[in-house]
Write a protein that holds these residues in place. Sequence first.
Motif, mmCIF file in Angstrom:
data_model
loop_
_atom_site.group_PDB
_atom_site.id
_atom_site.type_symbol
_atom_site.label_atom_id
_atom_site.label_comp_id
_atom_site.label_asym_id
_atom_site.label_seq_id
_atom_site.Cartn_x
_atom_site.Cartn_y
_atom_site.Cartn_z
ATOM 1 N N ARG A 1 0.813 -1.219 0.000
ATOM 2 C CA ARG A 1 0.000 0.000 0.000
ATOM 3 C C ARG A 1 0.843 1.264 0.000
ATOM 4 O O ARG A 1 0.402 2.309 -0.475
ATOM 5 N N SER A 2 2.038 1.181 0.544
ATOM 6 C CA SER A 2 2.881 2.375 0.636
ATOM 7 C C SER A 2 3.558 2.729 -0.687
ATOM 8 O O SER A 2 4.085 3.833 -0.846
ATOM 9 N N ILE A 3 3.539 1.811 -1.652
ATOM 10 C CA ILE A 3 4.177 2.070 -2.948
ATOM 11 C C ILE A 3 3.339 3.063 -3.749
ATOM 12 O O ILE A 3 2.146 2.869 -3.960
ATOM 13 N N LYS A 4 3.991 4.140 -4.178
ATOM 14 C CA LYS A 4 3.340 5.161 -5.000
ATOM 15 C C LYS A 4 3.443 4.742 -6.463
ATOM 16 O O LYS A 4 4.457 4.176 -6.893
ATOM 17 N N PRO A 5 2.424 5.029 -7.266
ATOM 18 C CA PRO A 5 2.446 4.613 -8.675
ATOM 19 C C PRO A 5 3.691 5.063 -9.435
ATOM 20 O O PRO A 5 4.233 4.305 -10.237
#
Length: 123
Positions: free
Chosen positions: A56-60
């Motif tokens: 969830r913490s990964i940004k696109p």
Amino acid sequence: MKNKRQGKTTQSIEFTMQSPKIHYVKKAHLEHLDLNDIHPEEVARQLTLIEHELLRSIKPDELLDVKWTKKTKDAEAPNVIKMIRFSNQISGWVTTEIVKPEEVKHRAVKLNRFLVIAKRCIE
């Protein structure tokens, strides 16, 4: 669903499955805890919760142009790097736990335990 006053669309999620039973550790001396003391479903649950937060913490934009492979990876894709490092730590832990026992039959027991945990992870 549409919120008529604000013109916003919201989504509602309904879970059809009941969450799995919690399996508590029943050992008095937690400093001597062994993998076999923890129910495989509980190990799988905890691994899944950790990985869910990492994912969830990964940004696109961290996923564009394979930024996690560049020299600037720690600045440009820090959350992808955290996920990769966690996966590598788990792989190292599993490998170490399997080869730690000297007797082959004990190694087989550990391997089987990790296979059960892995199966729980994908269910």
